[in-house]
Scaffold this motif. Sequence first.
Motif, PDB file in Angstrom:
ATOM      1  N   ASP A 169       9.030   7.554  -0.295  1.00  0.00           N
ATOM      2  CA  ASP A 169      10.425   7.903   0.802  1.00  0.00           C
ATOM      3  C   ASP A 169      11.299   6.358   0.205  1.00  0.00           C
ATOM      4  N   ARG A 170      10.623   5.703   0.083  1.00  0.00           N
ATOM      5  CA  ARG A 170      11.610   4.190  -1.296  1.00  0.00           C
ATOM      6  C   ARG A 170      11.767   4.486  -2.419  1.00  0.00           C
ATOM      7  N   LEU A 171      11.334   5.440  -2.746  1.00  0.00           N
ATOM      8  CA  LEU A 171      12.285   5.853  -4.641  1.00  0.00           C
ATOM      9  C   LEU A 171      13.366   6.566  -4.598  1.00  0.00           C
ATOM     10  N   ASP A 172      14.280   6.298  -5.779  1.00  0.00           N
ATOM     11  CA  ASP A 172      14.710   7.741  -6.246  1.00  0.00           C
ATOM     12  C   ASP A 172      13.970   8.182  -7.282  1.00  0.00           C
ATOM     13  N   ALA A 173      13.572   9.388  -6.399  1.00  0.00           N
ATOM     14  CA  ALA A 173      12.179  10.037  -7.051  1.00  0.00           C
ATOM     15  C   ALA A 173      12.741  12.092  -7.429  1.00  0.00           C
ATOM     16  N   GLY A 174      12.270  12.984  -7.397  1.00  0.00           N
ATOM     17  CA  GLY A 174      12.048  14.392  -7.587  1.00  0.00           C
ATOM     18  C   GLY A 174      12.007  14.534  -6.497  1.00  0.00           C
ATOM     19  N   PRO A 175      12.284  16.166  -5.925  1.00  0.00           N
ATOM     20  CA  PRO A 175      12.618  16.686  -4.475  1.00  0.00           C
ATOM     21  C   PRO A 175      10.192  16.649  -4.405  1.00  0.00           C
ATOM     22  N   LEU A 176       9.734  16.724  -3.401  1.00  0.00           N
ATOM     23  CA  LEU A 176       8.399  17.007  -3.264  1.00  0.00           C
ATOM     24  C   LEU A 176       8.517  18.468  -3.531  1.00  0.00           C
ATOM     25  N   ARG A 177       7.538  18.951  -4.163  1.00  0.00           N
ATOM     26  CA  ARG A 177       6.699  20.122  -4.116  1.00  0.00           C
ATOM     27  C   ARG A 177       5.088  20.272  -4.075  1.00  0.00           C
ATOM     28  N   THR A 191      -1.326  17.597   0.207  1.00  0.00           N
ATOM     29  CA  THR A 191       0.282  16.712  -1.333  1.00  0.00           C
ATOM     30  C   THR A 191       0.821  17.427  -1.657  1.00  0.00           C
ATOM     31  N   TRP A 192       1.483  16.276  -2.179  1.00  0.00           N
ATOM     32  CA  TRP A 192       2.598  16.937  -3.052  1.00  0.00           C
ATOM     33  C   TRP A 192       2.488  16.316  -4.583  1.00  0.00           C
ATOM     34  N   ARG A 193       3.642  17.530  -4.753  1.00  0.00           N
ATOM     35  CA  ARG A 193       4.077  16.829  -6.158  1.00  0.00           C
ATOM     36  C   ARG A 193       5.035  16.530  -6.450  1.00  0.00           C
ATOM     37  N   ALA A 194       5.458  15.052  -7.580  1.00  0.00           N
ATOM     38  CA  ALA A 194       6.982  14.482  -7.701  1.00  0.00           C
ATOM     39  C   ALA A 194       6.979  14.221  -8.614  1.00  0.00           C
ATOM     40  N   THR A 195       7.861  14.205  -9.396  1.00  0.00           N
ATOM     41  CA  THR A 195       7.894  13.489 -11.148  1.00  0.00           C
ATOM     42  C   THR A 195       8.797  12.139 -10.218  1.00  0.00           C
ATOM     43  N   ARG A 213       0.987  12.528  -7.088  1.00  0.00           N
ATOM     44  CA  ARG A 213       0.774  13.504  -5.872  1.00  0.00           C
ATOM     45  C   ARG A 213       1.520  12.523  -5.092  1.00  0.00           C
ATOM     46  N   VAL A 214       1.724  13.290  -3.946  1.00  0.00           N
ATOM     47  CA  VAL A 214       2.330  12.972  -2.208  1.00  0.00           C
ATOM     48  C   VAL A 214       0.916  12.639  -1.582  1.00  0.00           C
ATOM     49  N   SER A 215       1.047  11.766  -0.893  1.00  0.00           N
ATOM     50  CA  SER A 215       0.364  12.546   0.695  1.00  0.00           C
ATOM     51  C   SER A 215       0.349  11.449   1.944  1.00  0.00           C
ATOM     52  N   GLU A 216       1.148  11.986   2.499  1.00  0.00           N
ATOM     53  CA  GLU A 216       1.443  11.122   4.192  1.00  0.00           C
ATOM     54  C   GLU A 216      -0.008  10.032   4.326  1.00  0.00           C
ATOM     55  N   ARG A 217      -1.194  11.064   4.111  1.00  0.00           N
ATOM     56  CA  ARG A 217      -2.755   9.922   4.839  1.00  0.00           C
ATOM     57  C   ARG A 217      -3.123   8.801   4.073  1.00  0.00           C
ATOM     58  N   TYR A 218      -2.767   9.292   2.681  1.00  0.00           N
ATOM     59  CA  TYR A 218      -3.381   7.994   2.041  1.00  0.00           C
ATOM     60  C   TYR A 218      -2.570   6.576   1.699  1.00  0.00           C
ATOM     61  N   PRO A 219      -3.437   5.778   1.993  1.00  0.00           N
ATOM     62  CA  PRO A 219      -2.878   4.212   2.615  1.00  0.00           C
ATOM     63  C   PRO A 219      -2.303   3.294   1.144  1.00  0.00           C
ATOM     64  N   GLU A 220      -2.815   3.555  -0.329  1.00  0.00           N
ATOM     65  CA  GLU A 220      -2.088   3.062  -0.875  1.00  0.00           C
ATOM     66  C   GLU A 220      -1.729   3.942  -1.997  1.00  0.00           C
ATOM     67  N   LEU A 221      -0.785   3.001  -2.551  1.00  0.00           N
ATOM     68  CA  LEU A 221      -0.950   3.019  -3.879  1.00  0.00           C
ATOM     69  C   LEU A 221      -2.022   3.390  -5.387  1.00  0.00           C
ATOM     70  N   LEU A 222      -2.733   4.648  -5.625  1.00  0.00           N
ATOM     71  CA  LEU A 222      -3.358   4.914  -6.274  1.00  0.00           C
ATOM     72  C   LEU A 222      -2.979   4.910  -8.076  1.00  0.00           C
ATOM     73  N   VAL A 223      -3.754   3.636  -8.710  1.00  0.00           N
ATOM     74  CA  VAL A 223      -2.953   4.012 -10.304  1.00  0.00           C
ATOM     75  C   VAL A 223      -4.733   5.037 -10.933  1.00  0.00           C
ATOM     76  N   GLY A 224      -4.067   5.916 -11.557  1.00  0.00           N
ATOM     77  CA  GLY A 224      -5.468   6.594 -12.037  1.00  0.00           C
ATOM     78  C   GLY A 224      -5.666   6.720 -13.284  1.00  0.00           C
ATOM     79  N   ALA A 225      -6.786   7.424 -13.585  1.00  0.00           N
ATOM     80  CA  ALA A 225      -7.014   7.430 -15.011  1.00  0.00           C
ATOM     81  C   ALA A 225      -6.285   8.532 -16.026  1.00  0.00           C
ATOM     82  N   HIS A 226      -5.712   9.050 -16.198  1.00  0.00           N
ATOM     83  CA  HIS A 226      -3.905   9.646 -16.835  1.00  0.00           C
ATOM     84  C   HIS A 226      -3.547   8.562 -17.130  1.00  0.00           C
TER      85      HIS A 226
END
Length: 248
Positions: A169-177, A191-195, A213-226
Amino acid sequence: VDGRIYVEVRANGQGPFRFAVDTGASGLARADAKLVSLLGLPVRGKAANSDGVKVADVDTVRFDTLQLGGLDRNDIEAIARDYRSRSTPEGAFDGILSREFFADGLLVIDYPARRLTFSRTKSLASGDRNALAYQRAFRIPVSIGALQVEGNLDTGANVAFVLPKALYDRLDAGPLRAAGQGQLANGTVDTWRATVQGPIRIGDVALSNVEARVSERYPELLVGAHVLQQSVLMIDQRSRRLALCPQH
């Protein structure tokens, strides 16, 4: 496979078996239920296992030895659970080498070359180019546009990023899907997807227009393998530093 790293490991002198390398997993190792049965590993106790959202009690077993190339570990306590039922056939594994398996040296994961090396004589120091200091494994500085945040780097997560909804919500990001349920170790989350346009910067690595991916329940930014696929990742837990170097 889908961003995750797999290596051949000998367990109690048998194998080799297919183990994942997962910097997001605490301790030394994990064992799939099938491997526990195959090796006849008795349950030794219980442990609390957190997936970042929910904590579950799980069984623990003990390996006499785990061998990866020339790196041997002895008398290893490991969480045991059914990982295979949560994996695709091509992504199934027998166990996990967790972050403390590599705690006493420099781990280098060269993603483009598909090569993993480990050294007790080489190191990352504060003056080294690209070196990022951390306090809690492996939370490092990440910038998203003008926003400075902390991200948890996790080689075992087959995503690019997972953002808490409050951060999104603090970012200038694309709409949630809508993206349905996201599978965690101890449950699921909506979860939702966003660009995310970015640019997103981690050390010298810069990314733009990233699917997250975006989640209300996930507590922190996760930087994944991709995020890591075109880079060389170096982790030195002795100096509490890591480096992510783009492959040119």
